[in-house]
Design a protein around this motif. Structure first.
Motif, PDB file in Angstrom:
ATOM      1  N   VAL A 128      11.041   7.145   0.871  1.00 17.21           N
ATOM      2  CA  VAL A 128      10.215   6.263   1.572  1.00 17.21           C
ATOM      3  C   VAL A 128       8.886   6.977   1.758  1.00 17.21           C
ATOM      4  CG1 VAL A 128      12.033   4.404   2.416  1.00 17.21           C
ATOM      5  CG2 VAL A 128      10.959   6.688   3.795  1.00 17.21           C
ATOM      6  N   VAL A 129       8.575   7.876   1.574  1.00 12.22           N
ATOM      7  CA  VAL A 129       7.104   8.320   1.471  1.00 12.22           C
ATOM      8  C   VAL A 129       6.260   8.179   0.778  1.00 12.22           C
ATOM      9  CG1 VAL A 129       5.691   9.472   2.949  1.00 12.22           C
ATOM     10  CG2 VAL A 129       8.037   9.150   4.088  1.00 12.22           C
ATOM     11  N   ASP A 130       5.428   8.349   0.221  1.00 13.67           N
ATOM     12  CA  ASP A 130       4.321   8.712  -0.714  1.00 13.67           C
ATOM     13  C   ASP A 130       3.879   9.877  -0.450  1.00 13.67           C
ATOM     14  OD1 ASP A 130       4.417   6.050  -2.123  1.00 13.67           O
ATOM     15  OD2 ASP A 130       4.085   4.860  -0.610  1.00 13.67           O
ATOM     16  N   ALA A 131       3.141  10.227   0.508  1.00  8.40           N
ATOM     17  CA  ALA A 131       2.296  11.622   0.616  1.00  8.40           C
ATOM     18  C   ALA A 131       2.391  12.190   2.432  1.00  8.40           C
ATOM     19  CB  ALA A 131       0.875  11.074   0.423  1.00  8.40           C
TER      20      ALA A 131
ATOM     21  N   ALA B 162       7.347  16.915  -2.795  1.00  9.34           N
ATOM     22  CA  ALA B 162       6.938  15.952  -2.034  1.00  9.34           C
ATOM     23  C   ALA B 162       4.704  16.158  -1.544  1.00  9.34           C
ATOM     24  CB  ALA B 162       7.382  16.317  -0.347  1.00  9.34           C
ATOM     25  N   GLN B 163       4.282  15.290  -1.899  1.00  7.49           N
ATOM     26  CA  GLN B 163       2.924  15.566  -1.880  1.00  7.49           C
ATOM     27  C   GLN B 163       2.499  15.312  -0.540  1.00  7.49           C
ATOM     28  OE1 GLN B 163       1.178  12.530  -3.299  1.00  7.49           O
ATOM     29  NE2 GLN B 163      -0.923  13.150  -3.057  1.00  7.49           N
ATOM     30  N   VAL B 164       1.833  16.671  -0.038  1.00  7.24           N
ATOM     31  CA  VAL B 164       0.569  16.819   0.949  1.00  7.24           C
ATOM     32  C   VAL B 164      -0.047  16.439   1.100  1.00  7.24           C
ATOM     33  CG1 VAL B 164       0.283  18.506   2.386  1.00  7.24           C
ATOM     34  CG2 VAL B 164       2.741  19.146   1.600  1.00  7.24           C
ATOM     35  N   TRP B 165      -0.678  15.639   1.480  1.00 10.05           N
ATOM     36  CA  TRP B 165      -2.150  15.550   1.381  1.00 10.05           C
ATOM     37  C   TRP B 165      -3.449  16.630   2.376  1.00 10.05           C
ATOM     38  CZ3 TRP B 165      -4.173  10.023   3.359  1.00 10.05           C
ATOM     39  CH2 TRP B 165      -5.758   9.194   2.856  1.00 10.05           C
ATOM     40  N   CYS B 166      -2.981  16.666   3.386  1.00 11.29           N
ATOM     41  CA  CYS B 166      -3.878  17.427   4.041  1.00 11.29           C
ATOM     42  C   CYS B 166      -3.023  18.054   5.412  1.00 11.29           C
ATOM     43  CB  CYS B 166      -4.816  17.228   4.788  1.00 11.29           C
ATOM     44  SG  CYS B 166      -4.369  15.907   6.615  1.00 11.29           S
ATOM     45  N   ARG B 167      -2.915  19.453   5.789  1.00 13.05           N
ATOM     46  CA  ARG B 167      -2.386  19.716   7.296  1.00 13.05           C
ATOM     47  C   ARG B 167      -3.280  19.409   8.299  1.00 13.05           C
ATOM     48  NH1 ARG B 167      -0.095  25.028   4.081  1.00 13.05           N
ATOM     49  NH2 ARG B 167      -0.097  23.945   2.457  1.00 13.05           N
ATOM     50  N   GLY B 168      -2.582  18.967   9.567  1.00 15.42           N
ATOM     51  CA  GLY B 168      -2.990  18.642  10.417  1.00 15.42           C
ATOM     52  C   GLY B 168      -2.576  19.570  11.702  1.00 15.42           C
ATOM     53  N   ASP B 169      -3.935  20.264  12.422  1.00 17.78           N
ATOM     54  CA  ASP B 169      -3.692  21.486  13.233  1.00 17.78           C
ATOM     55  C   ASP B 169      -3.117  21.336  14.828  1.00 17.78           C
ATOM     56  OD1 ASP B 169      -4.457  23.433  12.145  1.00 17.78           O
ATOM     57  OD2 ASP B 169      -5.971  23.520  13.180  1.00 17.78           O
TER      58      ASP B 169
ATOM     59  N   GLY C  19       0.978  -1.164  -0.401  1.00 16.79           N
ATOM     60  CA  GLY C  19      -0.389  -0.392  -0.271  1.00 16.79           C
ATOM     61  C   GLY C  19       0.912   0.921  -0.482  1.00 16.79           C
ATOM     62  N   ARG C  20       0.519   2.622   0.570  1.00 17.04           N
ATOM     63  CA  ARG C  20       0.373   3.944   0.697  1.00 17.04           C
ATOM     64  C   ARG C  20       1.838   3.365   1.923  1.00 17.04           C
ATOM     65  NH1 ARG C  20      -4.824   6.518  -0.925  1.00 17.04           N
ATOM     66  NH2 ARG C  20      -5.023   5.161   0.800  1.00 17.04           N
ATOM     67  N   THR C  21       2.457   4.668   1.985  1.00 18.82           N
ATOM     68  CA  THR C  21       3.405   4.847   3.025  1.00 18.82           C
ATOM     69  C   THR C  21       3.248   6.460   3.570  1.00 18.82           C
ATOM     70  OG1 THR C  21       4.960   3.164   2.992  1.00 18.82           O
ATOM     71  CG2 THR C  21       5.419   4.705   4.647  1.00 18.82           C
ATOM     72  N   PHE C  22       2.096   6.742   4.285  1.00 21.53           N
ATOM     73  CA  PHE C  22       2.504   8.527   4.583  1.00 21.53           C
ATOM     74  C   PHE C  22       3.401   8.882   6.250  1.00 21.53           C
ATOM     75  CE2 PHE C  22      -1.726   6.866   2.957  1.00 21.53           C
ATOM     76  CZ  PHE C  22      -2.405   7.385   1.965  1.00 21.53           C
TER      77      PHE C  22
END
Length: 444
Positions: free
Chosen positions: A352-355, A381-388, A328-331
């Protein structure tokens, strides 16, 4: 604050210590050594055997393996480390068990009393914690004390204690505001823990020349990886060759993979041999197969938690992730403090990180998710989302993971601790829900 107003709980004491000194880190030994003298901590050795461990990365792993190996050989132990992940009690272990609140509070009270004798002396959070831990160690009288240096070496509070063996694991860039960016200078600071005529275990083949130069100036006995001791092979069945305190050769074969860096495992074995512990193959295998260190390549289901927060540690982490391919994917859930080399860490982990899911960290050295996202974008690099926050991001990710995916949580002790707390709370809530469902079903 007067004595009658002293806290009577550990959280109360920790809050008091955080506010007591004008700066969080105040390198130097004069103040802490004077309080140690008042406490009688320098009158005689804390234990018959003392090992001090310094380095940029690998200190915690080395301490944990020395402790596990010693316990497997029947020795009583005390280990002092920092920082902690979830509970301050993690910083002091007696015979492998975390110190209880009463032991820690008694130490804080003793330090407070001593620092107010005569001219009051101001101490940092870390210095009070170190002195309190040293007092607890002295009272417990273990056969072996293992002390991790918090930052640097020469001017760190732990360095008031003279070790029988000093270990330097690695030297890399970190804590630039206090140690600078010159590796030779950083090496000299780390080598400040070495003592004349005492063994100096050099646990990396890539240490700056300044480390050995200080050892020579001190007249320390250099015992270096790749020279006096070796680790051969990888994973299960690796081999260690070293020497005892008298210089006689020792060989151990077929050792288990501890799940921690083998250079650190080899250094732990060598340090223990130099304090005259007769290494027994069965005991070594038991210790290395069972040692655990939270937050260091720690797998919890699909999640890998690692506190690495500099490029050197990130490169090691990347090799570990690459060695465990998944379909699968590595986040990458990453949160870093503002004074850390985020660009270097991202570059090391990017292969080694996909997103990515960057998150914000607060405190005295904050860094926002937007800053990390910008740096990730600059490296394509792909940023999937951002967290507070790390916990918010972990909850968001958890709801979107496929069974074959995985998440790498990294960048800071704070990031790993927050996600680990979130996981434990989620597991507890799930268990309570299951118990309630079982109770309702049973009542029908």
């Amino acid at each position: 604050m007067s004595d009658h107003a002293l806290p009577d709980t550990l959280p109360g004491w920790l809050a008091r210590l955080e506010a007591a000194h004008p700066v969080g880190i105040d390198l130097g030994l004069e103040r802490v050594a004077e309080v140690a003298r008042r406490m009688g901590l320098l009158e005689e050795p804390l234990a018959p055997r003392i090992i001090t461990v310094a380095g940029t990365n690998g200190k915690g792993s080395t301490v944990a393996m020395i402790e596990a190996l010693a316990l497997a050989h029947g020795l009583s132990t005390a280990a002092y480390t920092s920082p902690h992940l979830l509970r301050y009690n993690e910083r002091l272990r007696l015979d492998g068990r975390q110190a209880d609140d009463a032991t820690l509070i008694a130490g804080f009270e003793a330090v407070e009393s001593a620092r107010l004798v005569g001219e009051p002396i101001s101490l940092t959070y870390f210095e009070v914690g170190t002195l309190g831990a040293l007092r607890a160690i002295a009272l417990s009288r273990p056969a072996l004390a293992i002390l991790e240096v918090g930052l640097g070496g020469r001017l760190d509070a732990v360095n008031i204690i003279d070790p029988d063996v000093a270990v330097i694991t690695t030297v890399a860039h970190d804590h630039a505001a206090f140690l600078g960016t010159d590796l030779e200078g950083i090496g000299r600071e780390k080598a400040g823990i070495l003592r004349p005529r005492r063994p100096a275990v050099l646990g990396s083949t890539r240490l700056p020349s300044s480390v050995r130069a200080v050892a020579d100036q001190q007249g320390a006995r250099v015992v270096a990886l790749g020279e006096a001791f070796l680790c051969q092979g990888e994973g299960e069945g690796w081999r260690w060759s070293g020497q005892d305190g008298g210089g006689l050769a020792i060989d151990l074969d077929g050792l288990p993979d501890p799940g921690l860096p083998l250079d650190n495992a080899a250094s732990a074995l060598q340090a223990l041999a130099l304090v005259d512990v007769a290494l027994e193959e069965g005991a070594c295998r038991r210790a290395l197969s069972t040692v655990r260190l939270p937050g260091r390549m720690q797998w919890r289901g699909q999640w890998c938690l690692d506190v690495g927060h500099n490029p050197h540690a990130a490169a090691y982490l990347a090799r570990g992730i690459a060695a465990r391919p998944c379909s699968g994917r590595t986040f990458g859930l990453i949160g870093m403090l503002g004074d850390k080399d985020a660009d270097g860490v991202i570059a090391a982990l990017a292969p080694v990180v996909d997103a990515w899911v960057p998150v914000s960290l607060g405190g005295a050295r904050p860094r926002g998710a937007d800053d990390l996202a910008h740096r990730l974008a600059l490296q394509d690099a792909q940023v999937w989302c951002r967290g507070d926050s790390p916990a918010e991001a972990a909850a968001w990710l958890s709801a979107r993971l496929e069974p074959e995916d995985r998440v790498l949580v990294c960048g800071s002790f704070l990031t790993v601790a927050a996600v680990l707390e979130w996981q434990l709370a989620a597991e507890q809530a799930s268990d309570q829900t299951a118990e309630e469902a079982t109770r309702i079903e049973g009542a029908r």
